[in-house]
Design a protein around this motif. Structure first.
Motif: not given
Length: 230
Positions: A139, A164, A168, A171
């Protein structure tokens, strides 16, 4: 006229009788010589008293020796011991070992094997804690929604890769770092529940922590993320 008085009578009347004149005066008795004083009697020696005196003298000597020994022992005046070997220049110093030897190439690093450290490593799918570290690394470091979703079970409620990515990962500003602390709560051979504290450090901003509970599951010998909850 013839004197017929008795000579004793004449003597009483003041005359001198023939018998009285004829008497020779008795010589005075010689005086006795003074007695020589006897020398004072010497006291007899008492054997028992002599023995006691000898023991007392011996005890005084012993006490004096003990007192000297105590003063030498506690007086701090003992001479320094003489070195047996004075040639110190020929003695080589013992090499010191490193406090922490470097790990071998085939040994895991502490971050990879400990589950209570704050991890930033790539992780793996060999354990529940390993897949959690891999999930966060995908991530924040790889920044791939598809890589993140590939580490979750097929029936996990997590969004698919594109969601995702856009909702996510995109950002989060580039250069953001992370650190994840993983603590096991309940683990078995096929499942594992962990409490996780995720620290997110964005550039120019103070760190933010995200407490989570993550459940992992083993499928076909590999571990996956199943559920993430607060």
């Amino acid at each position: 006229m013839k004197n017929t008085r008795h000579p004793a009578v004449i003597d009483l009347l003041g005359g001198t009788s023939q018998s009285a004149t004829d008497r020779t005066p008795k010589s005075p008795k010689p005086s006795k010589a003074p007695k020589t004083p006897k020398p004072p009697k010497q006291k007899r020696e008492n054997p028992a008293q002599n023995i006691r005196l000898r023991y007392a003298a011996a005890a005084i000597v012993v006490l004096a020796i003990l007192g000297w020994f105590v003063l030498r022992l506690f007086g701090g005046e003992e001479p320094a011991p003489t070195a047996l070997v004075d040639d110190s220049s020929s003695i080589e110093p013992t090499p010191t070992l490193a406090a922490t030897p470097p790990p071998l190439d085939n040994e895991p690093t502490p971050a990879a094997e400990a589950t209570d450290l704050c991890r930033t490593d790539p992780g793996d799918q060999k354990s529940g804690s390993g897949v959690i570290a891999a999930f966060e690394h995908a991530y924040y470091v790889t920044r791939s929604g598809d890589a993140v979703r590939a580490l979750a079970t097929p029936d996990s409620p997590l969004p698919q890769g594109p969601a995702i990515q856009t909702a996510g990962i995109d950002t989060v500003p580039p250069g953001t770092t992370h650190c994840v602390r993983i603590t096991p709560v309940n683990t078995t051979d096929t499942t594992g529940v962990y409490t996780v504290v995720l620290a997110e450090m964005r550039p120019g901003q103070p760190p933010v922590q995200w407490p989570q509970t993550i459940t992992t599951k083993q499928i076909d010998g590999r571990w996956f993320i199943d559920v993430i909850s607060k």
